[in-house]
Design a protein around this motif. Structure first.
Motif, PDB file in Angstrom:
ATOM      1  N   VAL A 199      -1.497   6.567 -30.187  1.00 22.66           N
ATOM      2  CA  VAL A 199      -0.817   7.235 -29.079  1.00 22.66           C
ATOM      3  C   VAL A 199      -1.415   8.617 -28.842  1.00 22.66           C
ATOM      4  CG1 VAL A 199       1.391   8.112 -28.241  1.00 22.66           C
ATOM      5  CG2 VAL A 199       1.306   5.941 -29.495  1.00 22.66           C
ATOM      6  N   GLU A 200      -1.716   9.345 -29.930  1.00 24.01           N
ATOM      7  CA  GLU A 200      -2.316  10.679 -29.797  1.00 24.01           C
ATOM      8  C   GLU A 200      -3.716  10.583 -29.203  1.00 24.01           C
ATOM      9  OE1 GLU A 200      -2.265  12.624 -33.537  1.00 24.01           O
ATOM     10  OE2 GLU A 200      -0.071  12.624 -33.724  1.00 24.01           O
ATOM     11  N   LEU A 201      -4.495   9.606 -29.659  1.00 23.72           N
ATOM     12  CA  LEU A 201      -5.835   9.430 -29.105  1.00 23.72           C
ATOM     13  C   LEU A 201      -5.763   9.078 -27.621  1.00 23.72           C
ATOM     14  CD1 LEU A 201      -7.566   7.362 -31.949  1.00 23.72           C
ATOM     15  CD2 LEU A 201      -7.665   9.825 -31.548  1.00 23.72           C
ATOM     16  N   LEU A 202      -4.806   8.236 -27.258  1.00 23.69           N
ATOM     17  CA  LEU A 202      -4.671   7.826 -25.871  1.00 23.69           C
ATOM     18  C   LEU A 202      -4.268   9.006 -24.987  1.00 23.69           C
ATOM     19  CD1 LEU A 202      -4.847   5.436 -23.967  1.00 23.69           C
ATOM     20  CD2 LEU A 202      -2.458   4.926 -24.472  1.00 23.69           C
ATOM     21  N   ASP A 203      -3.411   9.905 -25.510  1.00 18.58           N
ATOM     22  CA  ASP A 203      -3.007  11.090 -24.742  1.00 18.58           C
ATOM     23  C   ASP A 203      -4.218  11.948 -24.386  1.00 18.58           C
ATOM     24  OD1 ASP A 203      -0.362  10.410 -24.690  1.00 18.58           O
ATOM     25  OD2 ASP A 203       0.169  11.579 -26.471  1.00 18.58           O
ATOM     26  N   HIS A 239      -8.303   1.805 -14.878  1.00 14.65           N
ATOM     27  CA  HIS A 239      -8.097   0.428 -15.354  1.00 14.65           C
ATOM     28  C   HIS A 239      -8.261   0.370 -16.873  1.00 14.65           C
ATOM     29  CE1 HIS A 239      -7.967  -3.873 -15.381  1.00 14.65           C
ATOM     30  NE2 HIS A 239      -9.203  -3.986 -15.800  1.00 14.65           N
ATOM     31  N   LEU A 240      -9.282   1.061 -17.391  1.00 12.33           N
ATOM     32  CA  LEU A 240      -9.481   1.098 -18.843  1.00 12.33           C
ATOM     33  C   LEU A 240      -8.290   1.748 -19.539  1.00 12.33           C
ATOM     34  CD1 LEU A 240     -11.173   0.792 -21.429  1.00 12.33           C
ATOM     35  CD2 LEU A 240     -12.301   2.945 -20.839  1.00 12.33           C
ATOM     36  N   LEU A 241      -7.778   2.838 -18.978  1.00  9.08           N
ATOM     37  CA  LEU A 241      -6.630   3.514 -19.587  1.00  9.08           C
ATOM     38  C   LEU A 241      -5.408   2.600 -19.622  1.00  9.08           C
ATOM     39  CD1 LEU A 241      -6.961   7.083 -18.022  1.00  9.08           C
ATOM     40  CD2 LEU A 241      -7.408   6.419 -20.395  1.00  9.08           C
ATOM     41  N   ARG A 242      -5.205   1.826 -18.558  1.00  7.31           N
ATOM     42  CA  ARG A 242      -4.059   0.905 -18.543  1.00  7.31           C
ATOM     43  C   ARG A 242      -4.199  -0.162 -19.630  1.00  7.31           C
ATOM     44  NH1 ARG A 242      -4.527   1.618 -12.819  1.00  7.31           N
ATOM     45  NH2 ARG A 242      -5.883  -0.225 -12.678  1.00  7.31           N
ATOM     46  N   LEU A 243      -5.421  -0.675 -19.812  1.00  9.47           N
ATOM     47  CA  LEU A 243      -5.637  -1.663 -20.869  1.00  9.47           C
ATOM     48  C   LEU A 243      -5.375  -1.060 -22.246  1.00  9.47           C
ATOM     49  CD1 LEU A 243      -8.880  -3.448 -19.610  1.00  9.47           C
ATOM     50  CD2 LEU A 243      -6.585  -4.386 -19.675  1.00  9.47           C
TER      51      LEU A 243
END
Length: 331
Positions: free
Chosen positions: A241-245, A261-265
Motif C-alpha cells: 500500500v505504501e509503495l502504491l501511494d 491503467h497500470l495503477l488500477r491493476l
C-alpha cells in the motif's frame, strides 16, 4: 445444416447428455450459437445439448461450424469447449478426459492439459504418473504457448550459465531461446550466479541422480562439484500500500492513460494477507481448480512483466555506462 445428417460424437461426459439441461435450452427464445461438427465424419464435437434442444423445438436445420483434424484432436477440442462454456463437466468427467488427453497427446505439458480439461496442474501430473512409468514419458513437452521445453532443465540451466558468462548483457528471452528453457528459469540461473551459487539447485541435482538409469549421476551433472551451503535470509517486504501511494503521486503515471491503467491493476492486487485468506475462503469447491489455474496464469503474467522491467532497467544502465561515440575519454 440438416439435423438428420449429423451423428453424435465422442462426448467427454461419462453419463451422456443432461435431459433437464436440454429441456431448459429448448424453452429459450433465442438462436443457439453454432455447433462444432467434424467435417470428415459429420460427428458433433461440441453442441449435442443444443442439437437435442433444436430437435425438441421441431427444427430441421441448425447452424454449424466445421472442424478439420484427427479424432484425437477432435476430442481435445470437445473437452476445451465444454470447459469454457455450456453445462460444466463434472470432476469425474474432467479427470477421465485428462487421462485420455495424456494418452493421446503425451507431449502436451501438464499445464496445457490442465487448461484444456479444467483441472489443476498437480491433478494432471498425478494422472500422468499413474498411467505410465517415468522412463516411458517423453523427454520434452509442448506448453500452452506452443513452445517445446525439456522435462529436465538441468542441461538447459548449465547452458544458460555458459551463455550468461559469454554475454552478460543478453536478455532473458534470448538466453532462454538458445538454452531451451523458460525466461523465468534463466532469471533464476542469473540470480544464483550473481550470489555465487551454482546454476543447478541441490534438489534438482538429486532429481537428476534419481532419474538416471544406472543409479549414478549423468556425466554432465557428475562434473558439478558439491554446492556450498548458503544461508538464506528472508527480507522484510515493504507494505504494498505504501509503495502504491508513491506511484499514485507520480505525475508521469497519473497523467497518462496507460499509466492510470497500470495503477488500477496494481491497486486491485494491493491486498493484505488477511484479505487474500478471506477471498480463498469464499471459493466453492467445484470452482477451486479453475480459480487455482487462473491465479497461476496471472502470477506468470506478472512475473513476465517484472522480468521485462528488469531487462529494460539493465539495458538503460548499460547505455548509461557506455560513452557516446566520438566523445574522448580525456588525456
Amino acid at each position: 445444416m440438416p439435423i438428420a445428417s449429423l451423428i453424435p460424437g465422442d462426448s467427454p461426459r461419462l453419463d451422456g447428455q443432461d435431459t433437464e439441461h436440454v429441456a431448459r435450452l429448448a424453452e429459450l427464445d433465442e438462436q443457439f450459437p453454432p455447433i462444432l461438427v467434424d467435417r470428415r465424419t459429420m460427428r458433433v464435437i461440441d453442441g449435442m445439448h443444443r442439437l437435442l434442444a433444436a430437435c425438441l423445438r421441431g427444427q430441421d436445420t441448425i447452424e454449424a461450424e466445421f472442424f478439420d483434424g484427427t479424432p484425437e484432436e477432435a476430442f481435445l477440442r470437445a473437452v476445451e469447449a465444454n470447459v469454457t462454456h455450456g453445462l460444466p463437466l463434472s470432476q469425474e468427467d474432467r479427470r477421465a478426459a485428462a487421462a485420455r488427453i495424456v494418452e493421446a497427446h503425451p507431449q502436451m505439458s501438464d499445464r496445457a492439459i490442465a487448461k484444456a480439461s479444467g483441472l489443476g496442474t498437480k491433478s494432471v501430473a498425478s494422472i500422468r504418473r499413474s498411467m505410465a512409468p517415468l522412463q516411458d514419458q517423453p523427454t520434452a513437452r509442448i506448453g500452452r504457448d506452443g513452445k517445446v521445453r525439456p522435462l529436465n532443465s538441468a542441461e538447459g540451466r548449465r547452458r544458460a550459465a555458459e551463455l550468461i558468462a559469454e554475454n552478460p548483457g543478453a536478455s532473458l528471452r534470448e538466453v532462454a531461446r538458445r538454452a531451451g528453457i523458460s525466461p523465468a528459469t534463466v532469471s533464476d540461473v542469473r540470480k544464483r550466479l550473481l550470489s555465487g551459487e551454482l546454476p543447478i539447485t541441490e534438489r534438482r541435482r538429486a532429481a537428476v541422480a534419481a532419474s538416471s538409469t544406472d543409479g549414478g549421476l549423468p556425466a554432465a551433472a557428475a562434473r558439478i562439484p558439491a554446492q556450498r551451503t548458503v544461508r538464506k535470509v528472508r527480507l522484510v517486504e515493504p507494505d504494498p500500500v505504501e509503495l502504491l501511494d508513491k506511484l499514485i503521486r507520480d505525475p508521469s503515471l497519473r497523467h497518462k492513460e496507460d499509466g492510470r491503467h497500470l495503477l488500477r491493476l496494481l491497486q486491485q492486487n494491493a491486498l493484505g494477507n488477511q484479505m487474500w485468506h478471506k477471498l480463498a475462503a469464499v471459493v466453492p469447491t467445484h470452482c477451486r481448480d479453475l480459480v487455482v489455474d487462473l491465479a497461476r496464469q496471472y502470477a506468470e503474467t506478472w512475473n513476465e512483466f517484472a522480468q521485462e522491467l528488469d531487462e529494460n532497467l539493465l539495458a538503460s544502465r548499460r547505455e548509461a555506462r557506455v560513452p557516446p561515440q566520438g566523445v574522448g575519454m580525456g588525456a
